[in-house]
Scaffold this motif. Structure first.
Motif, short mmCIF file in Angstrom:
data_model
loop_
_atom_site.label_atom_id
_atom_site.label_comp_id
_atom_site.label_asym_id
_atom_site.label_seq_id
_atom_site.Cartn_x
_atom_site.Cartn_y
_atom_site.Cartn_z
N THR A 63 17.54 33.50 -10.11
CA THR A 63 16.66 33.44 -8.49
C THR A 63 16.14 32.07 -8.45
O THR A 63 16.51 31.60 -6.97
N ALA A 64 15.72 31.19 -9.30
CA ALA A 64 15.44 29.80 -9.09
C ALA A 64 16.33 29.05 -8.68
O ALA A 64 16.39 28.28 -7.72
N LEU A 65 17.46 29.22 -9.49
CA LEU A 65 18.85 28.45 -9.03
C LEU A 65 19.38 28.64 -7.71
O LEU A 65 19.74 27.99 -7.11
N HIS A 66 19.22 30.08 -7.30
CA HIS A 66 19.91 30.37 -5.93
C HIS A 66 18.87 29.60 -5.17
O HIS A 66 19.38 29.13 -3.90
N SER A 67 17.55 29.41 -5.24
CA SER A 67 16.84 28.62 -4.10
C SER A 67 17.02 27.30 -4.32
O SER A 67 17.17 26.65 -3.32
N GLN A 68 17.33 26.72 -5.43
CA GLN A 68 17.73 25.21 -5.51
C GLN A 68 19.19 25.01 -4.88
O GLN A 68 19.25 24.08 -4.00
N ILE A 69 20.05 26.00 -4.99
CA ILE A 69 21.24 25.68 -4.30
C ILE A 69 21.27 25.74 -2.94
O ILE A 69 21.69 24.97 -2.10
N ALA A 70 20.33 26.90 -2.45
CA ALA A 70 20.11 26.90 -0.91
C ALA A 70 19.46 25.89 -0.23
O ALA A 70 19.99 25.27 0.60
#
Length: 77
Positions: A63-70
């Motif tokens: 979830t944290a990675l998804h936020s960073q990617i977005a």
């Protein structure tokens, strides 16, 4: 390291975590379906709890990675 490099690294890490999570979920499903072998019920519960904790941690990291990617993608536009 440029934004494209960081994005590629984050996406690679996300795919790796996704594969790990899938394997963990398969293991959890196996144990829940009675695949605990000759282990006692308490041992099976302990193993299941540990796997669920690990799966939860992987999910939180994804979830944290998804936020960073977005965030990186939004900056690119």
């Amino acid at each position: 390291m440029g934004a494209d490099d960081v994005l590629a690294k984050l996406q690679t890490e996300e795919r790796s975590l996704s594969r790990q999570r899938t394997r963990l979920q398969d293991r959890i499903d196996f144990i829940r379906s009675g695949g605990g072998g000759s282990a006692s019920a308490s041992q099976v519960e302990e193993q299941l709890r540990a796997l669920l904790d690990k799966e939860r941690a992987l999910s939180e990291r994804r979830t944290a990675l998804h936020s960073q990617i977005a965030e990186l993608k939004s900056r690119a536009f």
